[in-house]
Design a protein around this motif. Structure first.
Motif, PDB file in Angstrom:
ATOM      1  N   TYR A  13      -6.407   2.429  -5.763  1.00 38.12           N
ATOM      2  CA  TYR A  13      -5.477   1.292  -5.838  1.00 38.12           C
ATOM      3  C   TYR A  13      -6.143   0.074  -5.188  1.00 38.12           C
ATOM      4  O   TYR A  13      -6.353   0.067  -3.974  1.00 38.12           O
ATOM      5  N   PRO A  14      -6.497  -0.923  -5.985  1.00 36.67           N
ATOM      6  CA  PRO A  14      -7.237  -2.074  -5.414  1.00 36.67           C
ATOM      7  C   PRO A  14      -6.305  -3.057  -4.703  1.00 36.67           C
ATOM      8  O   PRO A  14      -6.074  -4.165  -5.170  1.00 36.67           O
ATOM      9  N   PHE A  15      -5.759  -2.631  -3.544  1.00 38.76           N
ATOM     10  CA  PHE A  15      -4.873  -3.521  -2.789  1.00 38.76           C
ATOM     11  C   PHE A  15      -5.670  -4.692  -2.225  1.00 38.76           C
ATOM     12  O   PHE A  15      -6.851  -4.565  -1.908  1.00 38.76           O
ATOM     13  N   LYS A  16      -4.961  -5.810  -2.066  1.00 39.44           N
ATOM     14  CA  LYS A  16      -5.643  -7.023  -1.565  1.00 39.44           C
ATOM     15  C   LYS A  16      -5.396  -7.203  -0.075  1.00 39.44           C
ATOM     16  O   LYS A  16      -4.278  -7.004   0.407  1.00 39.44           O
ATOM     17  N   GLU A  17      -6.431  -7.619   0.633  1.00 43.01           N
ATOM     18  CA  GLU A  17      -6.277  -7.950   2.062  1.00 43.01           C
ATOM     19  C   GLU A  17      -5.535  -9.276   2.197  1.00 43.01           C
ATOM     20  O   GLU A  17      -5.727 -10.174   1.372  1.00 43.01           O
ATOM     21  N   SER A  18      -4.751  -9.406   3.264  1.00 45.43           N
ATOM     22  CA  SER A  18      -4.039 -10.677   3.483  1.00 45.43           C
ATOM     23  C   SER A  18      -4.890 -11.631   4.305  1.00 45.43           C
ATOM     24  O   SER A  18      -5.637 -11.207   5.180  1.00 45.43           O
TER      25      SER A  18
ATOM     26  N   TYR B 163       5.308  -1.748  -4.607  1.00 45.19           N
ATOM     27  CA  TYR B 163       5.239  -2.019  -6.044  1.00 45.19           C
ATOM     28  C   TYR B 163       4.441  -0.946  -6.771  1.00 45.19           C
ATOM     29  O   TYR B 163       4.745  -0.596  -7.909  1.00 45.19           O
ATOM     30  N   ALA B 164       3.409  -0.441  -6.121  1.00 42.84           N
ATOM     31  CA  ALA B 164       2.599   0.596  -6.764  1.00 42.84           C
ATOM     32  C   ALA B 164       3.421   1.876  -6.960  1.00 42.84           C
ATOM     33  O   ALA B 164       3.214   2.617  -7.908  1.00 42.84           O
ATOM     34  N   ILE B 165       4.382   2.096  -6.066  1.00 41.85           N
ATOM     35  CA  ILE B 165       5.200   3.312  -6.169  1.00 41.85           C
ATOM     36  C   ILE B 165       6.309   3.140  -7.216  1.00 41.85           C
ATOM     37  O   ILE B 165       6.550   4.002  -8.037  1.00 41.85           O
TER      38      ILE B 165
END
Ligand code: KG4
Ligand code: ZN
Length: 348
Positions: free
Chosen positions: A194-199, A219-221
């Motif tokens: 899952y390519p989550f983005k850093e804040s 949201y991914a879930i």
């Protein structure tokens, strides 16, 4: 000097005996984890009642393990901030009563600063240094000028990193506390899935933010039933993104300050992936110090240790005047107010 340390700021009832700031004679921690598990976080009223029941047996055990009597204690150190009001009050009231009855001096310790002292305690000391506290309530960078002078530089603008671990663990139906559960599951997952983005916080490059990452996981879930594989990959991807943020910002601050030492404290410092990431990314000349085994999470050794130095430098507190202070909002910092989550292991 023999110091009795007392810690009840959240859901651990802890008492220790430490000599001269670093020699640990005993370290007793009674954790309420099992009590709060069904709520998925700390239930404040239950926590304070449980501290009340646990305090005397924990005190007796700490004295017994140290093989000392109460009358041989020279100083009483207590965490009086920050934390849950009801919980703090148990430790503070006990410390005041002991100080008054035994006619021993009393010193108040800031729980968050004590987390940093945990990694300083038995380590080589190089000042000025950078300090990083990563716990359930705080993600804060400090400049450390000496054993007792901690100047806050930046903090999280929303969730603390430990809080994000706890909340994501709840989304994944993992047991409380979330950090260790996620770390365990993440070992079997694919962190690139899952390519989550850093804040990034626009106003302050050294500030942290984790609530956006938590929302990305949500949201991914998308409220569906997750397979075990999906849970593992989500745990690994979340952990990797959260920890990379911590490492990136901390190392950037170390550069900016020209720090040659970094001291890390708080529950999340127990995470082994974090230690690997720091080791991979740091410049060679930066030395990183971690709390000794068992002193990452809440404990009273760090309270007794820092209390010793505070007392030597500034003297003690009046046992009739000392109060518990639940919040410790760091007002001098220039960004968004309202981050003062202290013990986010709360029920909301
Ligand atoms: O310092 P601490 O014991 O209590 C506070 O002062 O908040 O930190 C507790 C936090 C919790 O959020 C817990 O989930 C997190 O530390 N934690 C971890 C790990 N062990 C504890 N987070 C990530 N990885 C771990 N291994
Ligand atoms: Zn803590």
């Amino acid at each position: 000097m023999r110091v009795l340390g007392i810690e009840t700021s959240c859901d651990e009832t802890a008492v220790s005996v430490v000599e001269n700031g670093s020699m640990i004679l005993s370290n007793v921690i009674y954790s309420q984890e099992a009590l709060h598990q069904k709520f998925g976080g700390v239930f404040p009223e239950l926590a304070s009642r449980n501290h009340l029941e646990a305090f005397l047996p924990v005190l007796e055990k700490a004295l017994e393990e140290a093989n000392v009597s109460l009358s041989s204690i020279d100083l009483i150190a207590v965490a009086n901030k920050p934390g849950l009001m009801g919980s703090l009050l148990i430790g503070v009231t006990a410390a005041k009563a002991l100080s008054f009855a035994l006619k021993k001096p009393l010193v108040a310790v800031n729980h968050i600063e004590a987390h940093l002292y945990a990694s300083l305690m038995q380590a080589e000391r190089t000042f000025p240094a950078l300090g990083l506290v990563i716990s359930g309530g705080h993600t804060t960078l400090y400049q450390i000028l000496d054993e007792i002078t901690y100047i806050p530089i930046s903090q999280t603008v929303d969730d603390a990193v430990g809080e994000a671990f706890d909340k994501v663990a709840r989304l994944l139906d993992l047991p409380y506390p979330g950090g260790p559960s996620i770390e365990k599951l993440a070992k079997e997952g694919n962190e690139a899935k899952y390519p989550f983005k850093e804040s990034h916080v626009k106003e302050n490059p050294f500030a942290f933010s984790f609530s956006g990452l938590k929302t990305q996981v949500l949201y991914a879930i998308r409220e569906r039933e997750l397979s075990e594989e999906e849970k593992k990959d989500l745990a690994a991807s979340f952990q990797e993104t959260a920890l990379r943020t911590v490492v990136r910002i901390t190392l950037q601050a170390a550069e900016e300050l020209g720090a040659s030492a970094l001291y890390v404290g708080g529950g999340v410092s127990a995470n082994s992936r974090l230690r690997t990431l720091f080791a991979e990314k740091k410049r060679e000349s930066l030395k990183i110090f971690w709390p000794p085994r068992g002193l990452s999470v809440d404990n009273a050794v760090m309270i007794a240790g820092l209390g010793y130095h505070l007392y030597k430098k500034n003297g003690g507190a009046d046992p009739l005047e000392l109060t518990a202070e639940p919040t410790s909002r760091i007002k001098s910092l220039s960004f968004r107010e309202g981050f003062d989550r202290i013990c986010v292991k709360t029920v909301n």
